[in-house]
Design a protein around this motif. Structure first.
Motif, PDB file in Angstrom:
ATOM      1  N   ALA A   1     -21.211  64.706  38.307  1.00 60.68           N
ATOM      2  CA  ALA A   1     -21.834  63.918  37.241  1.00 60.68           C
ATOM      3  C   ALA A   1     -20.828  63.004  36.555  1.00 60.68           C
ATOM      4  O   ALA A   1     -21.096  61.822  36.309  1.00 60.68           O
ATOM      5  CB  ALA A   1     -22.497  64.848  36.225  1.00 60.68           C
ATOM      6  N   LYS A   2     -19.651  63.535  36.236  1.00 58.93           N
ATOM      7  CA  LYS A   2     -18.635  62.720  35.569  1.00 58.93           C
ATOM      8  C   LYS A   2     -18.175  61.569  36.456  1.00 58.93           C
ATOM      9  O   LYS A   2     -17.974  60.440  35.981  1.00 58.93           O
ATOM     10  CB  LYS A   2     -17.442  63.591  35.188  1.00 58.93           C
ATOM     11  CG  LYS A   2     -17.684  64.521  34.006  1.00 58.93           C
ATOM     12  CD  LYS A   2     -16.432  65.338  33.705  1.00 58.93           C
ATOM     13  CE  LYS A   2     -16.644  66.246  32.499  1.00 58.93           C
ATOM     14  NZ  LYS A   2     -15.444  67.081  32.213  1.00 58.93           N
ATOM     15  N   THR A   3     -18.012  61.838  37.743  1.00 57.16           N
ATOM     16  CA  THR A   3     -17.543  60.796  38.650  1.00 57.16           C
ATOM     17  C   THR A   3     -18.567  59.685  38.780  1.00 57.16           C
ATOM     18  O   THR A   3     -18.232  58.498  38.666  1.00 57.16           O
ATOM     19  CB  THR A   3     -17.232  61.381  40.035  1.00 57.16           C
ATOM     20  OG1 THR A   3     -16.234  62.395  39.912  1.00 57.16           O
ATOM     21  CG2 THR A   3     -16.732  60.305  40.983  1.00 57.16           C
TER      22      THR A   3
ATOM     23  N   ALA B   1     -18.082  55.958  37.183  1.00 57.95           N
ATOM     24  CA  ALA B   1     -18.013  54.811  38.087  1.00 57.95           C
ATOM     25  C   ALA B   1     -19.137  53.816  37.834  1.00 57.95           C
ATOM     26  O   ALA B   1     -19.227  52.791  38.517  1.00 57.95           O
ATOM     27  CB  ALA B   1     -18.054  55.287  39.535  1.00 57.95           C
ATOM     28  N   GLY B   2     -20.001  54.137  36.868  1.00 55.74           N
ATOM     29  CA  GLY B   2     -21.075  53.198  36.525  1.00 55.74           C
ATOM     30  C   GLY B   2     -22.286  53.282  37.405  1.00 55.74           C
ATOM     31  O   GLY B   2     -22.963  52.263  37.654  1.00 55.74           O
ATOM     32  N   ALA B   3     -22.617  54.484  37.890  1.00 59.34           N
ATOM     33  CA  ALA B   3     -23.783  54.640  38.762  1.00 59.34           C
ATOM     34  C   ALA B   3     -25.057  54.189  38.055  1.00 59.34           C
ATOM     35  O   ALA B   3     -25.320  54.568  36.920  1.00 59.34           O
ATOM     36  CB  ALA B   3     -23.914  56.102  39.198  1.00 59.34           C
ATOM     37  N   ARG B   4     -25.844  53.370  38.742  1.00 60.49           N
ATOM     38  CA  ARG B   4     -27.109  52.872  38.177  1.00 60.49           C
ATOM     39  C   ARG B   4     -28.242  53.827  38.512  1.00 60.49           C
ATOM     40  O   ARG B   4     -28.406  54.221  39.671  1.00 60.49           O
ATOM     41  CB  ARG B   4     -27.410  51.487  38.737  1.00 60.49           C
ATOM     42  CG  ARG B   4     -26.466  50.415  38.244  1.00 60.49           C
ATOM     43  CD  ARG B   4     -26.638  49.114  38.989  1.00 60.49           C
ATOM     44  NE  ARG B   4     -28.027  48.725  39.147  1.00 60.49           N
ATOM     45  CZ  ARG B   4     -28.415  47.595  39.741  1.00 60.49           C
ATOM     46  NH1 ARG B   4     -27.498  46.756  40.209  1.00 60.49           N
ATOM     47  NH2 ARG B   4     -29.696  47.298  39.860  1.00 60.49           N
ATOM     48  N   PRO B   5     -29.049  54.198  37.529  1.00 63.05           N
ATOM     49  CA  PRO B   5     -30.148  55.139  37.787  1.00 63.05           C
ATOM     50  C   PRO B   5     -31.140  54.640  38.839  1.00 63.05           C
ATOM     51  O   PRO B   5     -31.755  55.441  39.539  1.00 63.05           O
ATOM     52  CB  PRO B   5     -30.826  55.268  36.417  1.00 63.05           C
ATOM     53  CG  PRO B   5     -29.753  54.933  35.438  1.00 63.05           C
ATOM     54  CD  PRO B   5     -28.924  53.875  36.100  1.00 63.05           C
TER      55      PRO B   5
ATOM     56  N   ARG C   1     -19.579  52.033  41.873  1.00 64.38           N
ATOM     57  CA  ARG C   1     -18.922  50.839  41.323  1.00 64.38           C
ATOM     58  C   ARG C   1     -19.507  49.560  41.896  1.00 64.38           C
ATOM     59  O   ARG C   1     -19.624  48.542  41.198  1.00 64.38           O
ATOM     60  CB  ARG C   1     -17.416  50.890  41.616  1.00 64.38           C
ATOM     61  CG  ARG C   1     -16.678  51.979  40.863  1.00 64.38           C
ATOM     62  CD  ARG C   1     -15.176  51.777  40.916  1.00 64.38           C
ATOM     63  NE  ARG C   1     -14.446  52.912  40.385  1.00 64.38           N
ATOM     64  CZ  ARG C   1     -14.330  53.196  39.096  1.00 64.38           C
ATOM     65  NH1 ARG C   1     -14.908  52.415  38.206  1.00 64.38           N
ATOM     66  NH2 ARG C   1     -13.646  54.259  38.697  1.00 64.38           N
ATOM     67  N   ALA C   2     -19.847  49.587  43.176  1.00 68.92           N
ATOM     68  CA  ALA C   2     -20.361  48.393  43.839  1.00 68.92           C
ATOM     69  C   ALA C   2     -21.860  48.206  43.664  1.00 68.92           C
ATOM     70  O   ALA C   2     -22.408  47.174  44.069  1.00 68.92           O
ATOM     71  CB  ALA C   2     -20.013  48.450  45.329  1.00 68.92           C
ATOM     72  N   GLY C   3     -22.538  49.192  43.074  1.00 70.01           N
ATOM     73  CA  GLY C   3     -23.985  49.091  42.923  1.00 70.01           C
ATOM     74  C   GLY C   3     -24.735  49.244  44.233  1.00 70.01           C
ATOM     75  O   GLY C   3     -25.859  48.762  44.379  1.00 70.01           O
TER      76      GLY C   3
ATOM     77  N   GLU D   1     -23.903  59.050  26.849  1.00 67.86           N
ATOM     78  CA  GLU D   1     -24.146  58.401  25.551  1.00 67.86           C
ATOM     79  C   GLU D   1     -25.069  57.200  25.668  1.00 67.86           C
ATOM     80  O   GLU D   1     -25.764  56.835  24.716  1.00 67.86           O
ATOM     81  CB  GLU D   1     -22.813  57.960  24.938  1.00 67.86           C
ATOM     82  CG  GLU D   1     -21.875  59.122  24.615  1.00 67.86           C
ATOM     83  CD  GLU D   1     -20.536  58.642  24.102  1.00 67.86           C
ATOM     84  OE1 GLU D   1     -20.324  57.409  24.062  1.00 67.86           O
ATOM     85  OE2 GLU D   1     -19.707  59.498  23.722  1.00 67.86           O
ATOM     86  N   ASN D   2     -25.070  56.562  26.846  1.00 70.21           N
ATOM     87  CA  ASN D   2     -25.906  55.375  27.030  1.00 70.21           C
ATOM     88  C   ASN D   2     -27.294  55.710  27.567  1.00 70.21           C
ATOM     89  O   ASN D   2     -28.092  54.805  27.800  1.00 70.21           O
ATOM     90  CB  ASN D   2     -25.211  54.407  27.991  1.00 70.21           C
ATOM     91  CG  ASN D   2     -23.875  53.937  27.458  1.00 70.21           C
ATOM     92  OD1 ASN D   2     -23.768  53.585  26.285  1.00 70.21           O
ATOM     93  ND2 ASN D   2     -22.857  53.925  28.312  1.00 70.21           N
TER      94      ASN D   2
END
Length: 446
Positions: free
Chosen positions: A344-346, A350-354, A285-287, A397-398
């Motif tokens: 993976a879902k978590t 939470a918006g994990a950046r690749p 979430r915090a990047g 999906e993204n």
């Protein structure tokens, strides 16, 4: 009397029911340990004793910057239910004590209580800064203290007898409490000068560990010591994971080497070391750059052997008595599949950046027990976990797929641990302490 150059200890208590005991601690602090004292009354019925420094009415009137306490207090808090009164008083006194601690006006907090007083005091203590001295003398300290301590650095001292009258059992315990908080307050009072000397040591990195992943953590820490950073190891015992998530969300850490995620297995299966449903979310979430692995996901932890749910015995699960207080159970392949999906879902949710997240898979085993010849060895378990995790990531999906690095080594193999650490170093762009060292080792580049 102590002067203004001495530390100040805050005493928190219900002066309507614990006044004699609170005054006893106050006297010890003033007369024996020579520190300043501020007594806060959070009793249901207000006290008019002259030793009370901060009256209940003043606490209820305080709002500070805490939005939870910005509204007017009830006209008659004495009529509230027990739970309602505790919640109201905690919401008022917490921002007051926090503001005093931040301003350097108090240097430690001691509280006395039964179940209700302990609930109130611990609610306050959990919101105070880590490192600020907190001591709770409680009738509840000999049982399960997790609801009171949470992920905070609260010291609890068992009162043995109820805090209901001074006697030759309770008084020595209160003497010890006064000595302990006075000593902690003095150390805290002197700490700002020491903290300034130690400032500027670079980035902060959180690392998670368990006994069965200690070799990997030791290797990773040794490599990170070559860079401008400080590493902080968290025991993945539930409280450790919650503390990590809290500190990451508060911006304390610049990177996370989440090598040991065993708390997820306890959350899934019902072990005693779950860190709750939000484990693994804060960094995403915090990047914050993070490298995650599967440390000790081959096991679920329980207490003494007799506490293990009988259904697991009937199922013929692989069980190992780690010691007299800890029993561990091998996760099944189906549970490993669920854990893979959970990770993976978590991370995805939470918006994990690749560019700031990787998951490393040790195909040679997830712990010191899950290795060739070990009691928990099951190569199909980690393979099933990795497959489920990759499939879940591929379903994004993204198209924001987190990189999964699969290695043949066991998690405690030095090459695996170095690879994870080096990947985080690259992600964080850490500077080596030795300026002549201009490139990373290729081992572990994935």
């Amino acid at each position: 009397m102590p002067n203004e150059d001495l530390p100040c200890v805050a005493i928190l208590g219900t002066c309507d029911t614990k006044l004699d005991e609170l005054l006893y601690v106050r006297g010890q602090l003033l007369e024996v340990h020579r520190v300043r004292v501020t007594l806060f009354d959070v009793g249901r019925a207000p006290s008019t004793h002259p030793a009370v420094d901060v009256a209940r009415s003043s606490i209820l009137a305080f709002s500070g910057a805490d939005s939870k306490s910005s509204s007017e207090p009830p006209s008659d808090v004495s009529s509230l239910s027990r739970a309602g009164f505790i919640a109201t008083m905690a919401s008022r006194v917490t921002p007051l004590l926090a503001s005093l601690a931040t301003a350097g006006m108090i240097h430690g907090l001691v509280a006395l209580g039964g179940s209700g007083g302990s609930a109130l005091a611990s609610t306050v203590m959990r919101q105070l800064p880590l490192g600020f001295p907190k001591l709770l003398v409680s009738t509840m300290a000999a049982g399960d203290v997790r609801p009171f301590v949470g992920e905070a650095d609260i010291a609890m001292l068992y009162s043995v007898v109820d805090i209901a009258g001074l006697n030759d059992i309770l008084c020595p315990i209160l003497d010890n409490a006064a000595g302990a908080i006075a000593g902690m307050a003095r150390a805290y009072y002197a700490r700002p000068r020491a903290a300034e000397e130690g400032a500027g040591k670079g980035k902060r990195i959180a690392i998670t560990m368990f006994g069965v992943t200690t070799p990997a953590v030791t290797t990773a820490r040794a490599l990170l010591a070559r860079y401008a950073c400080t590493s902080y190891a968290f025991h993945a015992n539930g409280a450790g994971g919650r503390a990590l998530e809290r500190l990451v969300s508060e911006g304390f850490f610049d990177g996370v080497l989440d090598l040991t995620t065993t708390e997820l297995a306890d959350e899934l299966v019902g072990g005693v070391l779950s860190a709750g449903p939000h484990r693994l979310e804060a960094a995403a979430r915090a990047g914050v750059p993070q490298v995650v692995s599967l440390g000790a996901l081959d096991m679920v932890t329980f207490g003494p052997r007799a506490s293990l749910p009988e259904r697991f015995v009937r199922e013929g699960r692989t069980i190992r008595e780690h010691n007299t207080c800890v029993t561990i159970m091998r996760t099944t392949r189906d549970e490993c599949v669920q854990l893979g999906r959970m990770i993976a879902k978590t991370l995805r949710g939470a918006g994990a950046r690749p560019d700031r997240t990787e998951v490393w898979v040790p195909k040679g085993g997830m712990s010191g027990l899950d290795k060739d010849g070990g009691p928990f060895w099951d190569p199909d378990g980690v393979e099933s976990l990795a497959r489920a995790m990759k499939e879940e990531f591929e379903g994004d999906e993204n198209g924001m797929q987190t990189r999964v690095v699969e290695r043949e080594e066991n998690i405690n193999d030095p090459a695996f641990a170095k690879g994870m650490a080096q990947s985080l170093v690259r992600m964080m762009q850490l500077e080596p302490l030795n300026e002549l060292e201009t490139s990373l080792e290729e081992v572990g580049s994935g």
